[in-house]
Structures are given as structure tokens and as C-alpha cells.
Design an enzyme around this catalytic site. Sequence first.
Site, PDB file in Angstrom:
ATOM      1  N   ARG A 103      -0.040   3.339  -3.856  1.00  0.00           N
ATOM      2  CA  ARG A 103       0.296   2.190  -3.028  1.00  0.00           C
ATOM      3  C   ARG A 103       1.726   1.783  -3.308  1.00  0.00           C
ATOM      4  NH1 ARG A 103      -2.448  -1.339  -0.479  1.00  0.00           N
ATOM      5  NH2 ARG A 103      -0.860  -0.748   0.990  1.00  0.00           N
TER       6      ARG A 103
ATOM      7  N   HIS B  46       3.391  -4.126  -3.097  1.00  0.00           N
ATOM      8  CA  HIS B  46       3.001  -4.963  -1.954  1.00  0.00           C
ATOM      9  C   HIS B  46       2.384  -6.262  -2.441  1.00  0.00           C
ATOM     10  CE1 HIS B  46      -0.699  -2.829  -3.003  1.00  0.00           C
ATOM     11  NE2 HIS B  46      -1.354  -3.867  -2.519  1.00  0.00           N
TER      12      HIS B  46
ATOM     13  N   TYR C 191      -4.016  -5.074 -11.448  1.00  0.00           N
ATOM     14  CA  TYR C 191      -4.609  -6.339 -11.014  1.00  0.00           C
ATOM     15  C   TYR C 191      -5.450  -6.936 -12.131  1.00  0.00           C
ATOM     16  CZ  TYR C 191      -3.531  -5.385  -6.091  1.00  0.00           C
ATOM     17  OH  TYR C 191      -2.896  -5.155  -4.891  1.00  0.00           O
TER      18      TYR C 191
ATOM     19  N   HIS D 213      -0.390  -9.151  -0.936  1.00  0.00           N
ATOM     20  CA  HIS D 213      -1.359  -9.488   0.116  1.00  0.00           C
ATOM     21  C   HIS D 213      -1.120 -10.925   0.576  1.00  0.00           C
ATOM     22  CE1 HIS D 213      -4.060  -5.994  -0.705  1.00  0.00           C
ATOM     23  NE2 HIS D 213      -3.519  -6.092  -1.907  1.00  0.00           N
TER      24      HIS D 213
END
Lengths: 236, 188
Positions: A151, A154, A102, A156
Site C-alpha cells: 500500500r 495513505h 496500525y 483514510h
Amino acid sequence: MTLLPRNRAAHPVPYAPGYKSSVPRSPRLPLLSLPTRATEETGPVFGHDLLGEHDNNLILNFTGTPAIGERVILHGRVMDQFGRPVPGALIEIWQANAGGRYRHKKDGYLAPLDDNFGGCGRTITDEAGAYEFLTIRPGAYPWPNGVNDWRPAHVHFSLFGPSFGQRLITQMYFEGDPLIARCPIVATIPDPQAVDRLVAPLDMTRALPMDCLAYRFDIVLRGQRQTMFENRPEGF
Amino acid sequence: MVQHLTDLTETASQTAGPYVHIGCTPNFAGIEGIYKEDLGRQPYPEDAPGERITITGQVLDGLGVPLRDVMLESWQAGADGTFGPGAQGFARLAADQETGIWTLNTIKPGRVGNQSPHIALWIVARGINIGLQTRLYFEGDDHSDDPVLNRIEHRDRVRTLMARPEGQATWRFDIRLQGDGETVFLDI
């Protein structure tokens, strides 16, 4: 007008020890059950004038130079529980880059940042409740929960329906990812069918040859019980 | 078999995670150049009618530690007790990343029908699996007719929904996720 009561069985449990962050952050006392009132049955309305040309194109919207990774279209419809389209819904998304990193000062994962990937985008659903994003498939990444928890890939999703009581944040997963079944955050949802509905199937009917794959993610917001008043049309 | 009137089930919530600010307040998160400004920076324009107030608070976990990664949204009526057009009355609040203090600069809402002046709050963060709804009321108002406060069985918990005055037009409202003084959260 009145919103249908939230079906809590279709949602994650607030206290889920397998997801450690939820342990000190989940209420322990019962929620106060109430019928919705004007405060919950109204909400902010965002117009299309909010949107810039590339707001739903995460490949280009940060610098204009294409981000690196597998190009994908994410699309679908926003509906209510009666299957009625929800037009005018603001959808905001955010995600890691192709390496699973990120753009955030607190993300220290060793995958590199992509100079051309910001990681957020937004759009507003059309009259049929349809939406589309162009983005890079995010990478999976490890996170400090269990010793070796990962994770799954994905994205959000944050959604505004017409009512503040419909406010929803969720995550979309990609069909076929073996990490979904191992993810402690996914596992906060007890109902396997509710989990399945967060997994977007590959949609080759919307894929662009020699360009990108497509995944379809339909989203259901709470329904409004309809009362017909003589002095106002349905739904207002 | 009889068909259900509501065929579809609401999409399941998932935690907003630690990076909710990337998606919801990207400029605050240091991702500049995509949107001109973050959504919901101010619920009402400066010239909107009503008493200008400032509310500050923290969201505290079960150990009393403030959440620094929390995001709140607020939604409220204006001074006349009605909900305005567009996004008037809506704000998005990112907590200070060092202290966890959030600040809402707004207008004191009017009564909405028989309900006391109140502000709806929605709280998301890492570890919160489904957004928490609550309401902020103002200590000192007449709350005797408010149908929401009157539903709270344990009367000593009513105070968890009261902002306290902290000086001229300034209020304090802390939210406790669990433990002593756990805030009343709403299933609405």
C-alpha cells in the site's frame, strides 16, 4: 434538496479482481436507482462541542508525548459539486504510524508500534469548508493480496455532509509516491483523473519552517439540487 | 464550449479497509483515551418516545461467511416519522469480532410520508469499494404504498429488505452481499 445522482464512473468498480477481497464482497445484481427522499436528504449533525482540544492533532492526541515520524499538516476544503463550501462537515481520519503499522490486533506487520501514536483524529469544517490535521506521515506497508503488494502511504478519510446520502469514505495519497501506480486498491478506480484527485500535492505555502511539511487535499461531496421554497431558505 | 453547471466531480470512494474501527469506533478497537466514547452508540436516548426494539443481523459474503470486520451506520426517523435534531436517529454498529453479529437498539420508526417505517443502512468493510446503501423494513407492516419497495421489479427480492420478528420487540435482518438472496442495494 434532491441530491444529484451519484456519478458511478468517478468511483471504483465494486467487483475488482485485482483487489481480491472485493470478489466475494461485491453485489452482482444492479443497484436499484431512486431519487433521494427525506431519509437520504437529512443526516446526523455533529456540533463543535463534540471535539476535544487535540482531536485533530494525531501527533499529541494519544498520550500527549509527540509521536515519531515526519510531521505533516493535512488540510483542504470540503465542497459540493457546485463548488459551494460544506461547513460543519465531520471528518474522521485513521492511518498507520511512520513505520507502516496500525494500532490494531490484526495488524502483525513487523514494523514496531509507536507508544505515542494512536492513529485516529477528527475535526469539523469551518464556515469556508476548511479543515486541518496535524499528523505523522504514515509509512507504506506490504499486505496479503498479491505476493508482493504494497500500500502506498495513505490516510483514510470519513466524511459526513449534511445528508446521509452524501456519506463518503475515501483515502488520501501523497504526491510523488511511486507505489500509487502499483496499488491494486487505487486501481479499483478506472478513471485516472479520479485517482489524481486522491493524490494531495505538497503545499509549501502551509508548511511550517523547521517543523512540518503540508499537503492539500480538497474533497468534493455530492451536490444538492436547489429548489427555492417561499417558506424556507435555500439549502434547508 | 458550454460550461457544465456542476463543475466538480464527487471525490472517489475507496474501501474503508480492515481497520475502519480505528477511525470510526476507536474505543471498540481498543484505542482508548482519545475520545470519551465512540460516536453513534445509541440512536435515541432511553426516554425518547416510541416502541423500543432490538434488531440483530449479520452481513454475509458470497460464500455465506459473516463479515466480522464490517461497520454499519443506521439513520432513521423517530416514532413520529420525522428526523430529529443533531445526531438523533443515527447509530454506528461494529459487528461482534467472533460472530459477525451486529445489534441495533433503537425505536421503531414511524411512517415518513407515504413510505413504510424503514431504517437506512450504510455498509462499509474491507473489499467494499464504495459504501453500500440499503433499507430495512419490518415484515407485517402495510407496504402497499411504499414508493421504494414498489420500484423493485423482481418482487421476490422485496423480502431481502424485510426484518423478521424474532420474539417480543426483537427483529432479525441479515444482509447478503451477493449470491442467493442478494440484498437489494440502492443507487441513491
